[in-house]
Design a protein around this motif. Structure first.
Motif, PDB file in Angstrom:
ATOM      1  N   LYS A  27      43.276  40.996  41.250  1.00 18.05           N
ATOM      2  CA  LYS A  27      44.167  40.097  41.634  1.00 18.05           C
ATOM      3  C   LYS A  27      45.861  40.032  40.316  1.00 18.05           C
ATOM      4  CE  LYS A  27      42.316  36.239  43.579  1.00 18.05           C
ATOM      5  NZ  LYS A  27      43.047  36.362  44.407  1.00 18.05           N
ATOM      6  N   GLU A  28      46.488  40.713  41.694  1.00 20.33           N
ATOM      7  CA  GLU A  28      47.510  41.097  41.047  1.00 20.33           C
ATOM      8  C   GLU A  28      48.525  40.122  41.562  1.00 20.33           C
ATOM      9  OE1 GLU A  28      49.994  44.202  42.254  1.00 20.33           O
ATOM     10  OE2 GLU A  28      47.812  45.623  40.656  1.00 20.33           O
ATOM     11  N   CYS A  29      49.690  40.154  40.478  1.00 18.59           N
ATOM     12  CA  CYS A  29      50.816  39.148  40.606  1.00 18.59           C
ATOM     13  C   CYS A  29      51.741  39.367  41.726  1.00 18.59           C
ATOM     14  CB  CYS A  29      51.413  38.806  39.211  1.00 18.59           C
ATOM     15  SG  CYS A  29      53.638  38.078  39.521  1.00 18.59           S
ATOM     16  N   PRO A  30      52.065  38.179  42.904  1.00 20.44           N
ATOM     17  CA  PRO A  30      52.590  38.266  44.375  1.00 20.44           C
ATOM     18  C   PRO A  30      54.171  38.783  43.782  1.00 20.44           C
ATOM     19  CG  PRO A  30      52.281  36.386  43.484  1.00 20.44           C
ATOM     20  CD  PRO A  30      51.765  37.034  42.804  1.00 20.44           C
ATOM     21  N   ASN A  31      54.447  39.022  42.779  1.00 25.14           N
ATOM     22  CA  ASN A  31      56.128  39.115  42.325  1.00 25.14           C
ATOM     23  C   ASN A  31      56.456  40.252  41.679  1.00 25.14           C
ATOM     24  OD1 ASN A  31      56.926  36.621  43.652  1.00 25.14           O
ATOM     25  ND2 ASN A  31      56.352  36.213  41.385  1.00 25.14           N
ATOM     26  N   SER A  84      41.386  36.885  29.698  1.00 22.12           N
ATOM     27  CA  SER A  84      40.546  38.163  29.435  1.00 22.12           C
ATOM     28  C   SER A  84      42.370  39.295  30.549  1.00 22.12           C
ATOM     29  CB  SER A  84      39.865  38.331  30.547  1.00 22.12           C
ATOM     30  OG  SER A  84      40.142  37.380  31.976  1.00 22.12           O
ATOM     31  N   GLN A  85      42.012  40.193  29.862  1.00 17.22           N
ATOM     32  CA  GLN A  85      43.101  41.217  30.828  1.00 17.22           C
ATOM     33  C   GLN A  85      43.392  40.316  32.117  1.00 17.22           C
ATOM     34  OE1 GLN A  85      44.126  44.986  29.631  1.00 17.22           O
ATOM     35  NE2 GLN A  85      45.486  45.036  31.003  1.00 17.22           N
ATOM     36  N   THR A 119      46.612  36.998  34.687  1.00 13.29           N
ATOM     37  CA  THR A 119      45.712  37.100  33.383  1.00 13.29           C
ATOM     38  C   THR A 119      45.462  36.057  33.380  1.00 13.29           C
ATOM     39  OG1 THR A 119      47.693  38.365  32.296  1.00 13.29           O
ATOM     40  CG2 THR A 119      45.797  37.496  30.645  1.00 13.29           C
ATOM     41  N   LEU A 120      44.169  36.148  33.067  1.00 13.75           N
ATOM     42  CA  LEU A 120      43.355  34.440  32.850  1.00 13.75           C
ATOM     43  C   LEU A 120      42.937  33.740  32.111  1.00 13.75           C
ATOM     44  CD1 LEU A 120      41.076  32.975  34.869  1.00 13.75           C
ATOM     45  CD2 LEU A 120      38.714  34.047  33.633  1.00 13.75           C
ATOM     46  N   HIS A 121      44.145  31.702  32.090  1.00 10.51           N
ATOM     47  CA  HIS A 121      43.439  31.912  30.942  1.00 10.51           C
ATOM     48  C   HIS A 121      41.650  30.206  31.353  1.00 10.51           C
ATOM     49  CE1 HIS A 121      47.483  32.823  28.286  1.00 10.51           C
ATOM     50  NE2 HIS A 121      47.427  33.096  29.717  1.00 10.51           N
ATOM     51  N   HIS A 141      42.732  29.328  35.322  1.00 10.06           N
ATOM     52  CA  HIS A 141      44.181  29.699  36.310  1.00 10.06           C
ATOM     53  C   HIS A 141      44.315  30.769  35.705  1.00 10.06           C
ATOM     54  CE1 HIS A 141      45.616  27.446  32.453  1.00 10.06           C
ATOM     55  NE2 HIS A 141      46.539  28.433  32.640  1.00 10.06           N
ATOM     56  N   LEU A 142      44.917  31.619  36.853  1.00 13.61           N
ATOM     57  CA  LEU A 142      45.639  32.972  36.007  1.00 13.61           C
ATOM     58  C   LEU A 142      47.435  32.899  36.275  1.00 13.61           C
ATOM     59  CD1 LEU A 142      43.599  34.573  39.576  1.00 13.61           C
ATOM     60  CD2 LEU A 142      42.777  35.150  36.885  1.00 13.61           C
ATOM     61  N   THR A 143      47.591  33.738  35.520  1.00 16.92           N
ATOM     62  CA  THR A 143      49.318  33.962  34.959  1.00 16.92           C
ATOM     63  C   THR A 143      49.653  35.220  34.895  1.00 16.92           C
ATOM     64  OG1 THR A 143      48.647  31.725  33.752  1.00 16.92           O
ATOM     65  CG2 THR A 143      50.726  33.146  33.373  1.00 16.92           C
ATOM     66  N   CYS A 144      50.882  35.349  35.501  1.00 17.01           N
ATOM     67  CA  CYS A 144      51.642  36.425  34.919  1.00 17.01           C
ATOM     68  C   CYS A 144      52.592  36.364  33.994  1.00 17.01           C
ATOM     69  CB  CYS A 144      52.557  36.888  36.085  1.00 17.01           C
ATOM     70  SG  CYS A 144      53.449  38.257  36.100  1.00 17.01           S
ATOM     71  N   HIS A 145      52.557  37.186  32.946  1.00 17.70           N
ATOM     72  CA  HIS A 145      52.746  37.179  31.942  1.00 17.70           C
ATOM     73  C   HIS A 145      54.013  37.388  31.403  1.00 17.70           C
ATOM     74  CE1 HIS A 145      49.138  36.621  28.941  1.00 17.70           C
ATOM     75  NE2 HIS A 145      49.536  35.666  29.546  1.00 17.70           N
TER      76      HIS A 145
END
Ligand code: ADP
Ligand code: ZN
Length: 679
Positions: A385-389, A373-374, A395-397, A401-405
């Motif tokens: 949920k935002e990327c800390p960097n 999902s986005q 993005t949910l995978h 787990h959540l990933t930053c693209h």
């Protein structure tokens, strides 16, 4: 005494002068030499040689004692490199990039001794040779028009997918090869499919060389020397291949010229198409740009007769264009809910999929978004949920787990909202991975494969997918834009564009053009080999905005109409191709510093503009936070300079950058000329 002016491989704005010692008098323009630079040795290319008397040198060059050239690399022929130098200088000036770093792109990745035949399977397949097709009248006319004059000229070959453009290139390459000249075929990395390479291999056999980023350094070095030393005649590759100094180059083709990925987005931010055109100009050979949806820059150049437009209007043979059906998701979503489908699976798409599976056809579903999902959202408090960097939602995978693209940050996914501690986080939007799971559920017997950056890591993976598609071991292919390019499967008769809207709302003046291209390219995948008496290929285009112009024009397959519409809008705002843009990105780990330097740069720009009435046509926009404000811990601001006067803007920027000493080392100002990516 002889002094060489050398482009040294280092971030320096100018050429450096060195004395040519007695024992190296044979150094020429184009020689690759090593020179002392500070405490180290650096490589460089000789751009000029001047004879001068010794006293003069000492007064010269800010009283530096000139050093001597320390050695020459005799593997390279200076004559070969020399031809490329005016072009290298042009690139360095146009893109404001250190000339020595541009020149270093002419070198192969490894030394020549690395050129040993490796035991690995060659990237070029061994295939049986095939004889060229007899061209149809349209192809023949274009072939004649181009081959009439083999001096520099730019040809825009505009033809829908499957109209026979590649065949025209192949025959022109064949012609120049017969004449003992060499050819360069460039295309976006993503379009360099094994299918295409094999098609070239069938024509040019062992005369073919190949350079792209997925090859190993050793492979690239091998292919580099093969073409440079004349063992091979045709080089195909991604944009970086154009830096391979080809002797006696007779033709350059840039296929899929509209692709934004021709623009390099890091270090030297050059546009592969534009630099290829300049290469043709400096080496005096024709350049062909090919596309089913030419960039509006090139189209405008065609309309103004700077480029010659050639049209291929029909698909080769009797293959007909697919039948396109638009589904308004606003309307279909209620019915989908009743049927227990997700919103992106409309009843029409479901029915067509069933019919096509029964008929034994293949299906491709396209969604420009990876993952499950986005993002995820808490329905109780709206927390996401935002990327800390980065200033980007995660993005949910794979449900866990959540990933930053952007920066590849990972964290495990926790159901409980970390903010309100009450709600349970839910997926929002949809990604390819989620599509795959749902489609498996709905079509349990179908053989399904997914193509996106998570699944496809390298060339071999892609090859195996293609092989499986060809052998019909896959019924449904699900993918991101990776499947929209170049792939050609006879049994692929249904294409579903699940959410055509992604991309419309990007803050970018090219977003309409890009959507139009994507829709056209994807529908071009369907029914490429359908005969006249057969059912045409089918495309189902799902969208929340069926009235959007880029969709409307794409539906009518009316490229020229949409180009006119969009170009009119751009003209009013002086956007490219009418005006030129240079962007500055000011970037720092320290927020206050990024902000301060951005303001200072803007101030300097306005002061410079006001200082001279000739700069009146220069527009300065910003500074503003970049649309993605933070990436990998860097805060980003941007300042745009825009003008209809294309030469003036370069002059303006040159003067603006004359002195950069005021910028602290912890902040970077990154220049992008003709930016494609304004995020
Ligand atoms: P494009 O590059 O415009 O997508 P291609 O050159 O790939 O088009 O042609 C589409 C298909 O038609 C290919 O399978 C190609 O081999 C075939 N083809 C091209 N030109 C001819 C021709 N003159 N006669 C027969 N087949 C052709
Ligand atoms: Zn990130």
């Amino acid at each position: 005494m002889k002094i060489a002016k050398i482009a040294v491989e280092a971030p320096l704005k100018t050429l450096l002068s060195y004395i040519i010692p007695e024992e190296l008098q044979f150094i020429e323009i184009g020689s690759i030499v090593s020179v002392p630079l500070g405490r180290r040795q650096a490589r460089g290319v000789v751009f000029e040689i001047n004879t001068t008397v010794s006293e003069k040198i000492e007064k010269d060059d800010n009283s530096f004692q000139l050093k001597e050239v320390s050695g020459i690399d005799q593997e390279y022929s200076a004559a070969m490199i020399k031809n490329y130098l005016p072009w290298i200088s042009w690139i360095a000036e146009y893109y404001f990039y250190p000339i020595g770093l541009v020149a270093s792109l002419l070198f192969p990745p490894l030394e020549k001794k690395a050129k040993k035949t490796s035991r690995k399977k060659s990237a070029i397949p061994l295939v049986e040779k095939e004889i060229p097709f007899k061209m149809n009248p349209e192809q023949e006319t274009i072939y004649q028009a181009i081959s009439q004059n083999m001096n520099f000229s730019v040809h825009l070959l505009y033809g829908i997918t499957g109209s026979g453009k590649t065949e025209v290139y192949l025959q022109l390459f064949d012609k120049i090869m017969q004449e003992g000249r060499k050819g360069l075929f460039l295309l976006p990395e993503i379009s360099l499919t094994p299918q295409l390479v094999s098609r070239f291999a069938k024509r040019f056999g062992d005369k073919l060389s190949l350079i792209h980023s997925q090859l190993t350094d050793r492979e690239r070095t091998q292919f580099w020397w093969d073409i440079v030393e004349g063992d091979k005649s045709i080089l195909i590759g991604a944009r970086s291949a154009m830096f391979c100094p080809i002797p006696n180059l007779g033709l350059i083709v840039v296929d899929e010229e509209h692709e934004a990925s021709f623009k390099q987005d890091e270090k030297l931010k050059y546009h592969g198409r534009d630099t290829a055109i300049m290469l043709g100009k400096f080496l005096n050979c024709p350049v062909i740009l090919g596309s089913a949806t030419p960039s509006f820059e090139s189209w405008q150049n065609g309309l103004q007769h700077k480029f010659q437009i050639h049209r291929l209007t029909k698909r080769v043979g009797t293959a007909v264009l697919p039948d396109v059906e638009v589904v308004d998701l606003k309307i279909s979503k209620d019915r989908s809910k009743e049927l227990g489908f997700p919103f992106w699976l409309s009843e029409s798409l479901f029915n067509e999929m069933q019919i096509h599976l029964e008929e034994g056809s293949q299906i491709a579903l396209f969604l420009n978004r990876r993952g499950m999902s986005q993002t995820v959202i808490c329905p109780a408090c709206g927390h996401t949920k935002e990327c800390p960097n980065c200033d980007i939602k995660l993005t949910l995978h794979a449900h866990n787990h959540l990933t930053c693209h952007y920066c590849d940050y990972h964290e495990s996914f926790k159901k409980k909202c970390s903010d309100c501690k009450e709600g349970e986080m839910e997926p929002l939007g949809v990604g390819t991975e989620a599509v795959e799971i749902e489609i498996k559920k709905q079509f349990p017997k179908a053989r399904i494969a997914r193509v996106d950056r998570d699944e496809i890591q390298n060339r071999l993976d892609m090859e195996s997918i293609i092989e499986k598609m060809e052998n019909h071991e896959i019924d449904i292919l699900i993918g991101t834009q990776m499947i929209s390019k170049g792939l050609d499967f006879p049994k692929l008769k249904l294409v579903g564009l699940l959410l055509a809207d992604i991309g419309f709302n990007m803050p970018d003046f090219r977003s309409g053009e890009k959507s139009f291209q994507l829709l056209t390219q994807m529908s071009g995948r369907s029914g490429r080999h359908v005969k006249e008496n057969e059912k045409p290929g089918k495309v189902i285009l799902q969208t929340f905005n069926p009235e959007n112009e880029s969709i409307q024009f794409a539906l009518q397959a009316n490229y020229e109409g949409y180009a006119e519409y969009d170009l009119n809008n751009r003209k009013m705002l002086d956007y490219p191709p009418f005006g030129k843009i240079i962007s500055f990105r000011i970037q720092s780990k320290h927020l206050d510093q990024a902000q301060q330097i951005a303001k200072k740069l803007a101030h300097r720009s306005f002061t410079l503009k006001d200082s001279n009435p000739k700069y009146e046509p220069i527009e300065i926009l910003g500074p503003a936070e970049s649309p993605i404000f933070k990436i990998r811990g860097d805060f980003r601001y941007q300042l745009l300079v825009k003008s209809k006067e294309k030469n003036l803007i370069n002059q303006f920027v040159r003067q603006l950058l004359h002195d950069e000493k005021w910028v602290p080392s912890t902040t970077r100002i990154i220049i992008d000329v003709d930016p494609q990516n304004l995020l």
